[in-house]
Design an enzyme around this catalytic site. Structure first.
Site, PDB file in Angstrom:
ATOM      1  CG  ASP A  59      -9.510   2.392  -0.221  1.00 35.79           C
ATOM      2  OD1 ASP A  59      -8.996   1.300  -0.514  1.00 35.79           O
ATOM      3  OD2 ASP A  59      -8.904   3.279   0.408  1.00 35.79           O
ATOM      4  CG  ASP A 105      -2.255   0.586   1.011  1.00 37.96           C
ATOM      5  OD1 ASP A 105      -2.356   1.491   0.157  1.00 37.96           O
ATOM      6  OD2 ASP A 105      -3.208   0.183   1.703  1.00 37.96           O
TER       7      ASP A 105
HETATM    8  C1  GLA Z   1      -5.705   1.773   2.213  1.00 35.02           C
HETATM    9  C2  GLA Z   1      -6.166   0.636   1.328  1.00 35.02           C
HETATM   10  C3  GLA Z   1      -7.211  -0.168   2.044  1.00 35.02           C
HETATM   11  C4  GLA Z   1      -6.653  -0.688   3.343  1.00 35.02           C
HETATM   12  C5  GLA Z   1      -6.142   0.459   4.183  1.00 35.02           C
HETATM   13  C6  GLA Z   1      -5.427  -0.030   5.418  1.00 35.02           C
HETATM   14  O1  GLA Z   1      -6.716   2.703   2.385  1.00 35.02           O
HETATM   15  O2  GLA Z   1      -6.628   1.117   0.115  1.00 35.02           O
HETATM   16  O3  GLA Z   1      -7.663  -1.233   1.239  1.00 35.02           O
HETATM   17  O4  GLA Z   1      -5.624  -1.618   3.080  1.00 35.02           O
HETATM   18  O5  GLA Z   1      -5.245   1.284   3.446  1.00 35.02           O
HETATM   19  O6  GLA Z   1      -4.965   1.002   6.193  1.00 35.02           O
END
Ligand code: GLA
Length: 705
Positions: free
Chosen positions: A507, A443
């Site tokens: 997300d 990420d």
């Molecule tokens: C980001 C990702 C999510 C999740 C969060 C965790 O927002 O896109 O899918 O993994 O981080 O903190």
């Protein structure tokens, strides 16, 4: 003056004809044409009008001010104020069937330029330049761009824009004087300005029009431009945005532009996507991952967030396995001190308060259930509230003396700092060699402000060091699948896909929003690299509720997963998850190897996506009703890409629970199935069923003879 000659590169349907002499100019990039190259040349000599320079000026792949090009040059740089408008002369040409490499020099400026242009069997062009400083003294590069010519009939663009939780939105606009420009200065590929665009003839659409698609393979700052010059000629340009002073070449040092990928199609956007998808499958995704079936995921993030209890997680895993899940992933929250998003990034040690018996029992449990185990990391980031920061405050990617704004309470680590780089690699390697981890979600949750190493700007080098870190992990752990995520779809491009094999597009798991996001992403990416998860019935991003059918079918058309806590779901819902997981498994080979078609519909309230097997023996079609149908009847559903002459059996695989209750009756073919020729499906179609807004149905097509 060197004698001019023509060289060509041929794809399956398209062709590049390049004139080479003192410099190289692309004279034709479009449909493949048979005939004598020399005759083509004589047809293309341009007139020289009054009121301009007294000679013809070529638009090359590196426009030069010194040759009289007044539009955006391909190279801007200097050596202490000197050598700032170089003019290159061609010295050497190397050519194979699929590639031309042109080496040019400006002896006075002490610079060498190598331009590579490749065209493959899928009609995808890739091109880049490499600049080398041949003289002593630093050569500062301010701008260094790839340029491609576009024919004068190009007068419309499709571009992309987006934001967090709403990626890959498309926009149409005319291409006029002063052109179009997008700049991404956010330090990652970005949600806002995905580095791709399509140029085409008026009203090009999914099945019609000449289109030239471009994808700039770079995960940092970029500028894309499409221009109309006063003389009417058009160009497309793509470049990395360099910060002042960040590129200084010592004698013998080189810099390459990223690869610019491009493809021409004479049949609109679907065909363009087929070119790119085939290229991605054959040349970008690592072969092993392309060949392997992609396991269905369960990701813990929206199920438990930071609330980790190994016993509970093991129960989640048991229930996931019962639903047919094949890879179980622990997302954010597992490492030391990570109880919320304000602290602990950088402290990549298991949180022993949460996992007193270690991670092993969880991994073993997941493996014993027949699933792979995966883990979340955000390696490039650091919270000021972390042991790592307390120990190494100098590891921040920042300019000393300025206070940087945080993003999600976090800062970025300077990857040019070797100690920081090695620490991150060591931490990743520790987990990957200690536990049986087959997947990591990598990420990157904030944008980059003032990137600097020792005070010198380092936007480009930060991106390159990030590639090196992923490469190092890949080289040591080639069996580990890596997903690129950046707050959803903030780092999705071809360069990172060379070292990863899955993307988290957004997300936002809201099925309605996902229909648009996934469609936008599909222009350049095949379905198998789009992570697509069924979320809980009330979406965490939009607070909207959707039926399991709409969520299930939307997630089906990617690399499927589930993103919720199965323990909290009732048995009916769990049975439904199992149903869609099974359906995905039944269809995934087709979905992940076939050709995707975005079918134009009579009403924008519908979205029709289908995937047809390469050998045209079968297809699967999703009809999504995005909005209230405009009319009381919904017209015909056409199915593209089948064999015209073959007969197909067409039947419904999945439909909304209230399907028959919302009308007097639905089209009879949706009950009994029917048999039709591929040609009928394409030209006429089948009567479209009536659906409620925010629902979907799935249709299967199988060749009978
Ligand atoms: C980001 C990702 C999510 C999740 C969060 C965790 O927002 O896109 O899918 O993994 O981080 O903190």
């Amino acid at each position: 003056m060197k004698e001019k000659k023509l060289v060509e590169l041929s794809g399956t349907e398209s062709q590049l004809i390049i004139e080479v002499g003192d410099f190289a100019e692309i004279l034709h990039w479009g449909k493949k044409i048979s005939g004598s190259l020399e005759n083509f040349r004589s047809a293309l000599h341009r007139p020289v009008p009054h009121g301009r320079l007294d000679k013809d000026v070529a638009m090359t792949t590196l426009p030069e001010l010194g040759r009289g090009v007044f539009s955006s040059p391909g190279l801007e740089g200097h050596r202490n104020g000197q050598n700032w408008a170089p003019v290159f002369f061609l010295k050497d040409i190397q050519q194979s069937d699929t590639q031309i490499s042109l080496a040019s020099e400006d002896g006075q400026a002490g610079l060498q330029l190598v331009t590579e242009i490749c065209l493959d069997e899928f009609d995808v062009v890739k091109t880049r330049h490499t600049l080398t400083n041949l003289k002593s003294g630093q050569y500062f590069v301010n701008r260094f761009a790839n340029s491609m010519p576009l024919p004068v009939r190009v007068n419309e663009l499709m571009t992309f824009h987006g934001r967090w939780a709403r990626e890959f939105q498309t926009q149409r606009q005319p291409l006029l004087h002063n052109g179009y420009q997008q700049e991404n200065r956010r330090g990652r590929t970005s949600h806002e300005h995905y580095p791709a665009m399509v140029a085409g003839t008026s009203n090009f659409d999914e099945t019609q029009g000449d289109v030239w698609g471009f994808h700039f393979a770079w995960s940092g700052n970029h500028r894309l431009r499409a221009d109309v010059k006063t003389d009417g000629r058009r160009t497309m340009q793509a470049e990395v945005i360099y910060f002042p002073g960040e590129v200084a070449l010592e004698k013998g040092e080189s810099i390459s532009t990223p690869w610019l990928y491009a493809s021409y199609s004479e049949n609109g956007l679907n065909e363009m996507s087929h070119h790119f998808h085939s290229h991605v499958r054959q040349s970008i995704i690592a072969e092993d991952f392309q060949k392997k079936l992609r396991p269905v995921h369960l990701n813990t993030w929206e199920g438990i967030y930071f609330d980790h209890d190994p016993e509970y997680i093991m129960e989640m895993a048991s229930q996931a396995a019962e639903m047919g899940v094949e890879r179980f992933i622990i997302d954010d929250g597992w490492f030391r001190g990570r109880d919320d998003d304000t602290a602990a990034l950088g402290d990549w040690f298991l949180d022993e308060r949460k996992y007193p018996n270690g991670l092993e029992p969880v991994v073993d449990h997941v493996n014993a259930l027949g699933m792979e185990f995966g883990l979340w990391f955000e390696p490039e980031m650091i919270n000021k509230d972390s042991d790592l920061y307390r120990e190494h405050p100098d590891w921040l990617l920042a300019v000393d003396g300025y206070d940087q704004p945080t993003g999600r309470h976090q800062h970025v680590i300077d990857l040019q700092n070797d100690d920081a780089f090695n620490f991150l690699y060591e931490r990743l390697a520790h987990f990957l060699s200690t536990y049986n981890i087959r997947y990591i979600k990598w990420d990157m949750n904030r944008e980059i402000v003032q990137p600097a190493h020792d005070g010198v700007a380092s936007g480009r080098k930060q991106t390159e060091r990030y590639y090196q870190l992923v490469d190092k992990v890949r080289a040591k752990f080639p069996h580990v699948s890596i997903e690129s995520c950046a707050g959803g779809g903030g780092r999705i491009d071809y360069e990172i896909l060379k070292r990863t094999d899955r993307f988290w597009p957004s997300d936002n798991n809201d099925a309605l929003e996902r229909q648009g996001i996934q469609r936008g992403m599909s222009y350049f990416f095949p379905p198998e690299v789009m992570g697509s998860h069924i979320g809980s019935d009330k979406c965490h991003c939009t607070r909207r509720r959707h039926s399991i059918e709409f969520r299930g079918l939307t997630a089906l058309f990617g690399h499927m997963g589930i993103e919720l806590d199965p323990v909290k779901e009732d048995s009916d819902e769990k049975a439904n998850f199992a149903r869609y997981v099974a359906l995905h498994k039944q269809l995934r080979t087709l979905l992940h190897t076939g050709k995707m078609w975005r079918t134009p519909t009579d009403d924008n309230a519908h979205q029709v996506l289908s995937v047809v097997a390469e050998d045209q023996s079968e297809a699967v079609v999703m009809v999504a009703q995005l909005d209230m149908p405009t009319h009381s009847l919904s017209g015909n559903l056409r199915i593209l890409g089948l064999d015209d002459k073959a007969t197909y059996r067409i039947y419904v695989l999945d439909k909304p629970a209230n399907y028959n209750d919302i009308v007097v009756f639905q089209p009879p073919w949706t009950e009994a199935g029917c048999e039709l020729s591929g040609e009928w499906c394409k030209e006429v179609g089948l009567s479209m069923p009536l659906l409620d807004p925010e629902t979907a149905m799935l249709i299967k097509v199988e060749k009978v003879n």
